[in-house]
Scaffold this motif. Structure first.
Motif, PDB file in Angstrom:
ATOM      1  N   ASN A  90       0.381  -1.065   0.341  1.00 26.91           N
ATOM      2  CA  ASN A  90      -0.088  -0.318   0.050  1.00 26.91           C
ATOM      3  C   ASN A  90       0.766   0.967  -0.310  1.00 26.91           C
ATOM      4  N   PRO A  91       0.932   1.858  -1.075  1.00 23.57           N
ATOM      5  CA  PRO A  91       1.738   3.177  -1.222  1.00 23.57           C
ATOM      6  C   PRO A  91       1.485   4.090  -0.440  1.00 23.57           C
ATOM      7  N   MET A  92      -0.003   5.194  -0.075  1.00 25.21           N
ATOM      8  CA  MET A  92      -0.212   5.571   0.465  1.00 25.21           C
ATOM      9  C   MET A  92      -0.260   5.880   2.177  1.00 25.21           C
ATOM     10  N   VAL A  93       0.885   6.876   2.360  1.00 29.73           N
ATOM     11  CA  VAL A  93       1.844   6.851   3.672  1.00 29.73           C
ATOM     12  C   VAL A  93       1.126   8.030   4.122  1.00 29.73           C
ATOM     13  N   GLY A  94       1.103   7.816   5.457  1.00 32.60           N
ATOM     14  CA  GLY A  94       1.217   9.668   5.933  1.00 32.60           C
ATOM     15  C   GLY A  94       2.526   9.710   6.708  1.00 32.60           C
ATOM     16  N   PHE A  95       3.005  11.264   7.003  1.00 37.17           N
ATOM     17  CA  PHE A  95       4.667  11.379   7.663  1.00 37.17           C
ATOM     18  C   PHE A  95       3.794  12.647   8.520  1.00 37.17           C
ATOM     19  N   GLU A  96       5.648  13.342   9.632  1.00 34.05           N
ATOM     20  CA  GLU A  96       5.531  14.453  10.252  1.00 34.05           C
ATOM     21  C   GLU A  96       6.967  14.605  10.584  1.00 34.05           C
ATOM     22  N   ALA A  97       7.174  15.862  10.673  1.00 30.28           N
ATOM     23  CA  ALA A  97       8.395  16.030  11.332  1.00 30.28           C
ATOM     24  C   ALA A  97       7.660  17.564  11.443  1.00 30.28           C
ATOM     25  N   ASP A  98       8.853  17.945  13.013  1.00 36.00           N
ATOM     26  CA  ASP A  98       9.029  18.696  14.083  1.00 36.00           C
ATOM     27  C   ASP A  98      10.306  19.196  14.477  1.00 36.00           C
ATOM     28  N   CYS A  99       9.756  20.663  14.498  1.00 34.33           N
ATOM     29  CA  CYS A  99      11.204  21.142  14.853  1.00 34.33           C
ATOM     30  C   CYS A  99      11.450  22.330  16.089  1.00 34.33           C
ATOM     31  N   SER A 100      11.757  23.334  16.604  1.00 34.47           N
ATOM     32  CA  SER A 100      12.489  24.404  17.440  1.00 34.47           C
ATOM     33  C   SER A 100      11.617  23.945  18.565  1.00 34.47           C
ATOM     34  N   HIS A 101      11.849  22.960  18.999  1.00 30.68           N
ATOM     35  CA  HIS A 101      11.156  23.241  20.487  1.00 30.68           C
ATOM     36  C   HIS A 101      11.831  23.804  21.416  1.00 30.68           C
ATOM     37  N   LYS A 102      10.941  24.137  22.348  1.00 32.32           N
ATOM     38  CA  LYS A 102      11.344  24.864  23.661  1.00 32.32           C
ATOM     39  C   LYS A 102      10.909  24.740  24.509  1.00 32.32           C
ATOM     40  N   LEU A 103      10.045  24.231  25.867  1.00 32.87           N
ATOM     41  CA  LEU A 103      10.244  23.926  27.151  1.00 32.87           C
ATOM     42  C   LEU A 103       9.439  25.704  27.573  1.00 32.87           C
ATOM     43  N   ILE A 104       8.422  25.433  27.958  1.00 38.54           N
ATOM     44  CA  ILE A 104       8.124  26.492  28.966  1.00 38.54           C
ATOM     45  C   ILE A 104       7.690  26.352  30.206  1.00 38.54           C
ATOM     46  N   ILE A 105       8.469  26.351  31.022  1.00 43.74           N
ATOM     47  CA  ILE A 105       7.917  26.129  32.268  1.00 43.74           C
ATOM     48  C   ILE A 105       6.721  27.244  32.937  1.00 43.74           C
ATOM     49  N   GLY A 106       5.713  26.049  33.546  1.00 44.59           N
ATOM     50  CA  GLY A 106       4.752  27.074  34.369  1.00 44.59           C
ATOM     51  C   GLY A 106       4.177  27.202  35.774  1.00 44.59           C
ATOM     52  N   GLU A 107       3.805  28.059  36.225  1.00 44.23           N
ATOM     53  CA  GLU A 107       3.987  28.351  37.527  1.00 44.23           C
ATOM     54  C   GLU A 107       3.542  27.002  38.395  1.00 44.23           C
ATOM     55  N   LYS A 108       2.053  25.947  37.684  1.00 50.44           N
ATOM     56  CA  LYS A 108       1.684  25.019  38.073  1.00 50.44           C
ATOM     57  C   LYS A 108       2.311  24.036  36.764  1.00 50.44           C
ATOM     58  N   ALA A 109       1.998  22.769  37.233  1.00 47.50           N
ATOM     59  CA  ALA A 109       1.720  21.871  35.813  1.00 47.50           C
ATOM     60  C   ALA A 109       1.396  21.548  35.017  1.00 47.50           C
ATOM     61  N   CYS A 110       0.094  22.321  35.737  1.00 49.24           N
ATOM     62  CA  CYS A 110      -1.106  22.300  33.797  1.00 49.24           C
ATOM     63  C   CYS A 110      -0.752  23.656  33.606  1.00 49.24           C
ATOM     64  N   ASN A 111       0.561  24.367  33.758  1.00 52.61           N
ATOM     65  CA  ASN A 111       0.892  25.495  32.723  1.00 52.61           C
ATOM     66  C   ASN A 111       1.953  25.214  32.483  1.00 52.61           C
ATOM     67  N   PHE A 112       2.360  24.147  31.781  1.00 53.96           N
ATOM     68  CA  PHE A 112       3.747  24.106  30.881  1.00 53.96           C
ATOM     69  C   PHE A 112       3.623  23.603  29.730  1.00 53.96           C
ATOM     70  N   THR A 113       4.303  24.191  28.534  1.00 56.34           N
ATOM     71  CA  THR A 113       3.593  23.956  27.542  1.00 56.34           C
ATOM     72  C   THR A 113       5.043  23.594  26.670  1.00 56.34           C
ATOM     73  N   MET A 114       5.345  23.026  25.285  1.00 54.78           N
ATOM     74  CA  MET A 114       6.171  23.204  24.701  1.00 54.78           C
ATOM     75  C   MET A 114       6.107  24.060  23.373  1.00 54.78           C
ATOM     76  N   GLU A 115       7.132  25.065  23.169  1.00 56.54           N
ATOM     77  CA  GLU A 115       7.012  25.590  21.635  1.00 56.54           C
ATOM     78  C   GLU A 115       7.476  24.453  20.453  1.00 56.54           C
ATOM     79  N   TYR A 116       7.396  24.812  19.241  1.00 54.93           N
ATOM     80  CA  TYR A 116       7.645  23.756  18.507  1.00 54.93           C
ATOM     81  C   TYR A 116       7.338  24.249  16.627  1.00 54.93           C
TER      82      TYR A 116
END
Length: 179
Positions: A90-116
């Motif tokens: 089956n030649p039908m495919v999906g793909f994904e690539a990502d970059c520019s990662h930066k962890l953003i630390i929040g005051e609480k666990a639920c306020n953390f995020t990731m730049e990407y």
């Protein structure tokens, strides 16, 4: 349908790559040129291939060419293995690539995020049999990692490996930047 006939049909009926919208429009990258810019920063692409029992995902080095709004992704690999077995089914495919990662630390666990920045899409992948296609693909791959390099490949070198060409049918981009 024989591989040569399938390749002819795919090449002669190729359409522009469609840019798909995302649910989080505040993070959407919809401009084709900006999606290409994100791709140029990525080092690894994950290829999602259909398998009878489960999705098969493999990280790969890659390169790309864009002609207008028609995007082609290139990969190289050994001449045998699970990836090629599944692509032949089956030649039908999906793909994904990502970059520019930066962890953003929040005051609480639920306020953390990731730049990407990320790119995802789908299309049809095939094994290149012509030396010129292999050469074009390998040059695109080298350009991804060493943009200023000039590389030549002999027919003997090209005959020892497989080059895969993914004709991208749809693509989308996302980005989260906090500043």
């Amino acid at each position: 349908m024989k591989a040569e006939a399938l390749e002819f049909v795919l090449l002669t009926h190729r359409k522009d790559t469609e840019v798909i919208t995302v649910r989080r429009t505040d993070r959407e990258v919809s401009e084709y040129g900006e999606i290409l810019n994100i791709l140029s920063k990525c080092q690894v692409m994950r290829l999602g291939i259909y398998s009878p029992d489960y999705p098969y995902v493999v990280p790969m080095n890659f390169g790309f060419d864009s002609n207008g709004h028609t995007l082609t992704l290139w990969f190289h690999c050994a001449k045998e293995g699970t990836k090629l077995d599944l692509i032949s089914q089956n030649p039908m495919v999906g793909f994904e690539a990502d970059c520019s990662h930066k962890l953003i630390i929040g005051e609480k666990a639920c306020n953390f995020t990731m730049e990407y920045e990320s790119v995802m899409g789908s299309g049809t992948i095939m094994i290149c049999s012509e030396m010129e296609d292999k050469r074009k693909g390998l040059k695109a791959i080298m350009r991804q990692y060493v943009p200023d390099g000039q590389y030549e490949f002999s027919d003997d070198e090209l005959s020892t490996l497989f080059v895969l060409r993914l004709d991208v049918a749809s693509i989308t981009g996302k980005r989260l930047k906090t500043v």
